[in-house]
Design an enzyme around this catalytic site. Sequence first.
Site, PDB file in Angstrom:
ATOM      1  N   CYS A 275       6.504  45.705 -28.832  1.00  8.28           N
ATOM      2  CA  CYS A 275       7.236  46.787 -29.489  1.00  8.28           C
ATOM      3  C   CYS A 275       8.605  46.386 -30.066  1.00  8.28           C
ATOM      4  O   CYS A 275       8.928  46.812 -31.185  1.00  8.28           O
ATOM      5  CB  CYS A 275       7.356  47.992 -28.563  1.00  8.28           C
ATOM      6  SG  CYS A 275       7.590  47.627 -26.826  1.00  8.28           S
TER       7      CYS A 275
ATOM      8  N   ARG B 189       2.558  37.880 -19.297  1.00  5.88           N
ATOM      9  CA  ARG B 189       3.269  38.578 -18.225  1.00  5.88           C
ATOM     10  C   ARG B 189       3.102  37.803 -16.926  1.00  5.88           C
ATOM     11  O   ARG B 189       2.005  37.352 -16.608  1.00  5.88           O
ATOM     12  CB  ARG B 189       2.732  40.013 -18.069  1.00  5.88           C
ATOM     13  CG  ARG B 189       2.969  40.855 -19.309  1.00  5.88           C
ATOM     14  CD  ARG B 189       2.416  42.263 -19.193  1.00  5.88           C
ATOM     15  NE  ARG B 189       2.612  42.996 -20.437  1.00  5.88           N
ATOM     16  CZ  ARG B 189       2.150  44.225 -20.685  1.00  5.88           C
ATOM     17  NH1 ARG B 189       1.443  44.850 -19.747  1.00  5.88           N
ATOM     18  NH2 ARG B 189       2.381  44.811 -21.838  1.00  5.88           N
TER      19      ARG B 189
ATOM     20  N   GLN C 134      -3.399  42.171 -27.252  1.00  2.28           N
ATOM     21  CA  GLN C 134      -3.661  43.606 -27.342  1.00  2.28           C
ATOM     22  C   GLN C 134      -4.035  43.988 -28.772  1.00  2.28           C
ATOM     23  O   GLN C 134      -3.541  43.381 -29.724  1.00  2.28           O
ATOM     24  CB  GLN C 134      -2.417  44.404 -26.947  1.00  2.28           C
ATOM     25  CG  GLN C 134      -2.032  44.308 -25.483  1.00  2.28           C
ATOM     26  CD  GLN C 134      -0.747  45.071 -25.212  1.00  2.28           C
ATOM     27  OE1 GLN C 134       0.272  44.832 -25.838  1.00  2.28           O
ATOM     28  NE2 GLN C 134      -0.794  46.001 -24.273  1.00  2.28           N
TER      29      GLN C 134
ATOM     30  N   ASP D  45      -2.758  46.121 -30.500  1.00  2.00           N
ATOM     31  CA  ASP D  45      -1.546  46.922 -30.415  1.00  2.00           C
ATOM     32  C   ASP D  45      -1.207  47.528 -31.774  1.00  2.00           C
ATOM     33  O   ASP D  45      -1.586  47.000 -32.815  1.00  2.00           O
ATOM     34  CB  ASP D  45      -0.389  46.025 -29.951  1.00  2.00           C
ATOM     35  CG  ASP D  45       0.631  46.766 -29.119  1.00  2.00           C
ATOM     36  OD1 ASP D  45       0.520  47.996 -29.003  1.00  2.00           O
ATOM     37  OD2 ASP D  45       1.546  46.110 -28.589  1.00  2.00           O
TER      38      ASP D  45
ATOM     39  N   HIS E  64       2.164  50.150 -33.591  1.00  2.00           N
ATOM     40  CA  HIS E  64       3.338  51.021 -33.428  1.00  2.00           C
ATOM     41  C   HIS E  64       3.489  51.846 -34.684  1.00  2.00           C
ATOM     42  O   HIS E  64       3.515  51.304 -35.800  1.00  2.00           O
ATOM     43  CB  HIS E  64       4.580  50.177 -33.158  1.00  2.00           C
ATOM     44  CG  HIS E  64       4.466  49.388 -31.892  1.00  2.00           C
ATOM     45  ND1 HIS E  64       3.948  48.110 -31.855  1.00  2.00           N
ATOM     46  CD2 HIS E  64       4.748  49.720 -30.603  1.00  2.00           C
ATOM     47  CE1 HIS E  64       3.927  47.678 -30.602  1.00  2.00           C
ATOM     48  NE2 HIS E  64       4.411  48.636 -29.835  1.00  2.00           N
TER      49      HIS E  64
ATOM     50  N   LYS F  77       2.625  60.877 -22.601  1.00  2.00           N
ATOM     51  CA  LYS F  77       1.606  59.955 -23.093  1.00  2.00           C
ATOM     52  C   LYS F  77       0.218  60.524 -22.826  1.00  2.00           C
ATOM     53  O   LYS F  77       0.029  61.377 -21.960  1.00  2.00           O
ATOM     54  CB  LYS F  77       1.734  58.587 -22.421  1.00  2.00           C
ATOM     55  CG  LYS F  77       1.570  58.608 -20.907  1.00  2.00           C
ATOM     56  CD  LYS F  77       1.755  57.217 -20.309  1.00  2.00           C
ATOM     57  CE  LYS F  77       1.673  57.255 -18.781  1.00  2.00           C
ATOM     58  NZ  LYS F  77       1.828  55.921 -18.180  1.00  2.00           N
TER      59      LYS F  77
ATOM     60  N   HIS G 112       3.556  54.224 -29.456  1.00  2.00           N
ATOM     61  CA  HIS G 112       2.927  52.980 -29.022  1.00  2.00           C
ATOM     62  C   HIS G 112       1.463  53.311 -28.748  1.00  2.00           C
ATOM     63  O   HIS G 112       1.174  54.225 -27.976  1.00  2.00           O
ATOM     64  CB  HIS G 112       3.539  52.457 -27.718  1.00  2.00           C
ATOM     65  CG  HIS G 112       5.024  52.356 -27.717  1.00  2.00           C
ATOM     66  ND1 HIS G 112       5.684  51.148 -27.616  1.00  2.00           N
ATOM     67  CD2 HIS G 112       6.001  53.300 -27.776  1.00  2.00           C
ATOM     68  CE1 HIS G 112       6.995  51.346 -27.604  1.00  2.00           C
ATOM     69  NE2 HIS G 112       7.211  52.654 -27.699  1.00  2.00           N
TER      70      HIS G 112
END
Length: 590
Positions: A279, A308, A326, A328, A330, A411, A459
């Site tokens: 992000c 991670r 991911q 992912d 945004h 969320k 997100h």
Amino acid sequence: MLYGIMALDENLQTVRHSLSHVMAEAVVRLFPGTKVAIGPSIDNGFYYDFDFPADHKASEADFPAIEKEMRKILAGNHEFVRKEVTKAEALELFKDQPYKTELINDLPDGATITTYTQDTFTDLCRGPHVASTKEINAQSFKLMSLAGAYWRGDSARPMLSRIYAVAFYKPNDLKDYLAMLAEAEKRDHRKLGVQMDLFHLDPEDPGQVFWHPNGWTMYVALQDYMRQKVIQDGYVEVNTPAIMPRSLWERSGHWGHYQQNMFITESEKRIFAVKPMNCPGALEIFKSRTRSYKDLPLRMAEFGHCVRNEPSGTLHGIMRVRGFVQDDAHILCTEDQIEAEVKKFCHLLVDVYKDFGFDRNLLVKLSTMPDDHVGDEATWKHAEEALANACDSAGLTYELQPKEGAFYGPKLEFTLIDALGRQWQCGTIQLDYQLPSAERLDATYIGSDNQKHHPVMLHRAVLGSLERFLGILIENYAGAFPTWLHFEQVAVVPVGNDFDDYANKVAAFLRAAGLRANAYTDDSNMKAKIKMISGEHKTPYILVVGAKERDEETVTVRFRASSGLEQKTFKLEDFRAYVLDKVNSHFNGI
């Protein structure tokens, strides 16, 4: 019956917790001198932590005796008797149980302390419990495993023996659950990953996946599929650096809240971190030039590789790793655009899951404002209503999770159900007012009033980690992947080496059309080849070719057993068209 993370049946959890007390009584009876710790109910069962006497090394060989003793206790129809006691009374009652006395001493003065007694066993417990052991079916539980567990999760404290058990209302429920576990073991992605030569994991490099050609072919196919979906849905694709400076992570807030999970490096006297999430990088792209309200919503997708520092003990195959990618994205938008963007995302997610056969019984949870939150309640209310309305508009029902939102916003979490009834939380969309704010990364756009405003950030991910999602797919399909995803869509097997040239010609013809086809022209016999291809590779289509097929330019097709089809002869061009139709439609199956 479904197993996993569904909303728990409180009555069943009470039965399970009561069984944990019965197990503790059985253990203390069988192994005098055992110190007892805690025994909560958990998903599908319960556990209890014990400190066994020095002269007994606990093992799973103890389980039959413990189960027998538990059934003897249950047959006594003992009541669970609740009693309130003072702190002094509790300390006296449990003076020979050091783990209980520690818990009692940690309670604030004036706290209500309760005990529960069944038969001759008394435990420190808040409850609740069933009224009597006669409410518990003695054939509906089973002890499953033994593990080590540090007292209170502290590695500096004693290591206790934790006995896990499963329990249900009825014996048939237990039987079904154990059958599901047996089937899950056969489908274990770690076993199939080796069998199908998809990947391997190196113990010297924990949490990192080494993808082999077969597995990487599927990985790329999955990524290309998602890339096509998001581009069609109005996203632009971006890519951000793998390593970014400490200063950026400090401004985003990750340094203060997530540093323990970040891999840190240093160069030229500056500290950097390998990115654990994407992000901040997305916002840096947004900030790279002046944006107008006419640019919004801006949907930025990224197949971002994240790392991670997960504890090695929590890693599990490719389901829980340190390095992952991911799907992912945004979305930067105005407050007025939140509902429409969330609805659009819900439609995308449902469409994707449908292609994998996960369109049934999708579970959605809406997590609302926690006690520890930032921002005013009016903004939170607006955001929660937008998420709820988007679900309604998308035709999705949801379950509320009060006070479970992130500190910066509410969320939605999306959970799919696999072929074994197991639940996997994969998709999510989180609403964030904080990261684009002036206090964090200060992202702005010029509004219709010609003034600067901060956008809202969504997100979102559909699959989540591609590694984890592929692990789910391996187990869901038991390796029999749909044709569009399979690393080998077609295998061509000659009846003898005299027909190798035609087998190679067929495979080349299919590859030219974009299909993944291999010709098996080694010296092993046809039956051995077919057994390996159908058993280990689980290839959707095996083409057997001989003199007749060569002379007539046909192929005899053996369909995968799970298709319900047997054998059919096609003209080569007709077969190519048939398979391309299956591949291009992302049909969930043969």
